[in-house]
Design a protein around this motif. Structure first.
Motif, PDB file in Angstrom:
ATOM      1  N   ALA A   1     -62.798 -18.915 -57.824  1.00  0.00           N
ATOM      2  CA  ALA A   1     -63.068 -17.731 -58.649  1.00  0.00           C
ATOM      3  C   ALA A   1     -63.445 -16.515 -57.814  1.00  0.00           C
ATOM      4  O   ALA A   1     -63.060 -15.394 -58.129  1.00  0.00           O
ATOM      5  CB  ALA A   1     -64.176 -18.041 -59.656  1.00  0.00           C
ATOM      6  N   GLY A   2     -64.148 -16.698 -56.701  1.00  0.00           N
ATOM      7  CA  GLY A   2     -64.581 -15.573 -55.880  1.00  0.00           C
ATOM      8  C   GLY A   2     -63.641 -15.225 -54.739  1.00  0.00           C
ATOM      9  O   GLY A   2     -63.949 -14.368 -53.925  1.00  0.00           O
ATOM     10  N   GLY A   3     -62.504 -15.885 -54.635  1.00  0.00           N
ATOM     11  CA  GLY A   3     -61.568 -15.659 -53.528  1.00  0.00           C
ATOM     12  C   GLY A   3     -61.170 -16.984 -52.893  1.00  0.00           C
ATOM     13  O   GLY A   3     -61.385 -18.046 -53.470  1.00  0.00           O
ATOM     14  N   PHE A   4     -60.607 -16.914 -51.716  1.00  0.00           N
ATOM     15  CA  PHE A   4     -60.154 -18.138 -51.049  1.00  0.00           C
ATOM     16  C   PHE A   4     -61.292 -18.817 -50.302  1.00  0.00           C
ATOM     17  O   PHE A   4     -62.146 -18.163 -49.706  1.00  0.00           O
ATOM     18  CB  PHE A   4     -59.017 -17.826 -50.068  1.00  0.00           C
ATOM     19  CG  PHE A   4     -57.687 -17.703 -50.735  1.00  0.00           C
ATOM     20  CD1 PHE A   4     -56.937 -18.821 -51.044  1.00  0.00           C
ATOM     21  CD2 PHE A   4     -57.185 -16.463 -51.065  1.00  0.00           C
ATOM     22  CE1 PHE A   4     -55.713 -18.714 -51.674  1.00  0.00           C
ATOM     23  CE2 PHE A   4     -55.962 -16.336 -51.693  1.00  0.00           C
ATOM     24  CZ  PHE A   4     -55.217 -17.475 -51.993  1.00  0.00           C
TER      25      PHE A   4
ATOM     26  N   PRO B   1     -65.799 -26.467 -54.626  1.00  0.00           N
ATOM     27  CA  PRO B   1     -66.641 -26.773 -55.775  1.00  0.00           C
ATOM     28  C   PRO B   1     -65.957 -26.766 -57.140  1.00  0.00           C
ATOM     29  O   PRO B   1     -66.535 -27.230 -58.111  1.00  0.00           O
ATOM     30  CB  PRO B   1     -67.715 -25.689 -55.718  1.00  0.00           C
ATOM     31  CG  PRO B   1     -67.074 -24.559 -54.998  1.00  0.00           C
ATOM     32  CD  PRO B   1     -66.112 -25.178 -54.023  1.00  0.00           C
ATOM     33  N   ALA B   2     -64.732 -26.254 -57.235  1.00  0.00           N
ATOM     34  CA  ALA B   2     -64.087 -26.138 -58.545  1.00  0.00           C
ATOM     35  C   ALA B   2     -62.584 -26.351 -58.399  1.00  0.00           C
ATOM     36  O   ALA B   2     -62.039 -26.254 -57.294  1.00  0.00           O
ATOM     37  CB  ALA B   2     -64.362 -24.752 -59.133  1.00  0.00           C
TER      38      ALA B   2
ATOM     39  N   PRO C   1     -54.191 -17.323 -59.880  1.00  0.00           N
ATOM     40  CA  PRO C   1     -53.905 -16.322 -58.855  1.00  0.00           C
ATOM     41  C   PRO C   1     -54.441 -14.947 -59.254  1.00  0.00           C
ATOM     42  O   PRO C   1     -54.686 -14.675 -60.422  1.00  0.00           O
ATOM     43  CB  PRO C   1     -52.381 -16.313 -58.789  1.00  0.00           C
ATOM     44  CG  PRO C   1     -51.951 -16.748 -60.137  1.00  0.00           C
ATOM     45  CD  PRO C   1     -52.984 -17.744 -60.586  1.00  0.00           C
ATOM     46  N   GLN C   2     -54.570 -14.090 -58.266  1.00  0.00           N
ATOM     47  CA  GLN C   2     -55.054 -12.739 -58.502  1.00  0.00           C
ATOM     48  C   GLN C   2     -54.033 -11.908 -59.277  1.00  0.00           C
ATOM     49  O   GLN C   2     -54.395 -11.056 -60.067  1.00  0.00           O
ATOM     50  CB  GLN C   2     -55.361 -12.078 -57.160  1.00  0.00           C
ATOM     51  CG  GLN C   2     -55.952 -10.695 -57.275  1.00  0.00           C
ATOM     52  CD  GLN C   2     -56.289 -10.130 -55.900  1.00  0.00           C
ATOM     53  OE1 GLN C   2     -56.021 -10.735 -54.869  1.00  0.00           O
ATOM     54  NE2 GLN C   2     -56.893  -8.962 -55.891  1.00  0.00           N
ATOM     55  N   PHE C   3     -52.741 -12.168 -59.052  1.00  0.00           N
ATOM     56  CA  PHE C   3     -51.684 -11.380 -59.686  1.00  0.00           C
ATOM     57  C   PHE C   3     -50.789 -12.277 -60.529  1.00  0.00           C
ATOM     58  O   PHE C   3     -50.566 -13.437 -60.201  1.00  0.00           O
ATOM     59  CB  PHE C   3     -50.818 -10.676 -58.625  1.00  0.00           C
ATOM     60  CG  PHE C   3     -51.623  -9.814 -57.697  1.00  0.00           C
ATOM     61  CD1 PHE C   3     -52.117  -8.586 -58.120  1.00  0.00           C
ATOM     62  CD2 PHE C   3     -51.913 -10.235 -56.412  1.00  0.00           C
ATOM     63  CE1 PHE C   3     -52.867  -7.790 -57.270  1.00  0.00           C
ATOM     64  CE2 PHE C   3     -52.666  -9.442 -55.554  1.00  0.00           C
ATOM     65  CZ  PHE C   3     -53.143  -8.217 -55.985  1.00  0.00           C
ATOM     66  N   THR C   4     -50.247 -11.745 -61.619  1.00  0.00           N
ATOM     67  CA  THR C   4     -49.359 -12.531 -62.486  1.00  0.00           C
ATOM     68  C   THR C   4     -47.954 -12.651 -61.904  1.00  0.00           C
ATOM     69  O   THR C   4     -47.163 -13.435 -62.370  1.00  0.00           O
ATOM     70  CB  THR C   4     -49.262 -11.911 -63.896  1.00  0.00           C
ATOM     71  OG1 THR C   4     -48.808 -10.568 -63.774  1.00  0.00           O
ATOM     72  CG2 THR C   4     -50.605 -11.955 -64.591  1.00  0.00           C
ATOM     73  N   THR C   5     -47.652 -11.875 -60.883  1.00  0.00           N
ATOM     74  CA  THR C   5     -46.345 -11.960 -60.234  1.00  0.00           C
ATOM     75  C   THR C   5     -46.421 -12.851 -58.998  1.00  0.00           C
ATOM     76  O   THR C   5     -45.811 -12.576 -57.968  1.00  0.00           O
ATOM     77  CB  THR C   5     -45.847 -10.561 -59.822  1.00  0.00           C
ATOM     78  OG1 THR C   5     -46.843  -9.964 -58.990  1.00  0.00           O
ATOM     79  CG2 THR C   5     -45.580  -9.696 -61.031  1.00  0.00           C
TER      80      THR C   5
END
Length: 172
Positions: free
Chosen positions: A73-76, A117-118, A123-127
């Motif tokens: 959720a917070g990035g990679f 942890p999850a 992804p950040q983008f839908t494309t």
């Protein structure tokens, strides 16, 4: 097909899978995953050099060290192995996500692990696009990649038992 390794040798030399969101290469929500590949560097892999990525997962060689990252959720979140790969040597690399842990393998031997942890986050983008051997940002893989396997099964040693050798061809 075994024996049909791809050699990536320059910027903009990669495979683009196109938009993967909603496809079988969309890993969001997964808690188990194995990506493995036979690789051979033909020159030093300085910076980030992509084996496979799709915006949710990154599997690469960075400064001659295997690396793997999972979107949270917070990035990679991920790791780079302390072990470096030698130019001209064949390796079987794998990243395995299982039991809240991402583990790197080099030739079936664990080469580092980190807690995840999850499940894999969207992804950040839908494309979302998938790439092998490089990406649109110039991060090509300097060498051969063969037998990339992606599975929703967590292989405990990271290696498909049917893969026993590395057989690059002269095609590029």
């Amino acid at each position: 097909a075994y024996g049909n390794a791809r050699r990536f040798s320059t910027v903009n030399h990669f495979v683009n899978f196109g938009t993967t969101l909603g496809s079988k290469l969309d890993f969001q929500g997964m808690e188990t995953l194995t990506i493995e590949a036979a690789v051979r560097l033909t020159s030093n892999a300085l910076d980030q050099h992509i084996i496979f990525e799709n915006g949710e997962v990154q599997f690469m060689v960075s400064n001659n060290r295997p690396s793997a990252f999972i979107r949270q959720a917070g990035g990679f979140l991920g790791l780079a192995s302390e072990q470096t790969l030698s130019v001209g040597t064949n390796y079987r690399l794998a990243m395995v996500l299982a039991n809240d842990k991402l583990t790197l393998f080099i030739d079936g031997v664990p080469a580092g692990a980190v807690t995840i942890p999850a499940p894999i986050a969207p992804p950040q983008f839908t494309t979302l696009q998938g790439f092998m051997g490089g990406n649109i940002f110039g991060n090509f893989f300097p060498g051969y990649i063969d037998n990339v396997r992606i599975s929703d099964v967590a292989r405990i040693d990271g290696i498909d038992p049917q893969i026993v050798s590395f057989a690059p061809t002269q095609d590029s």
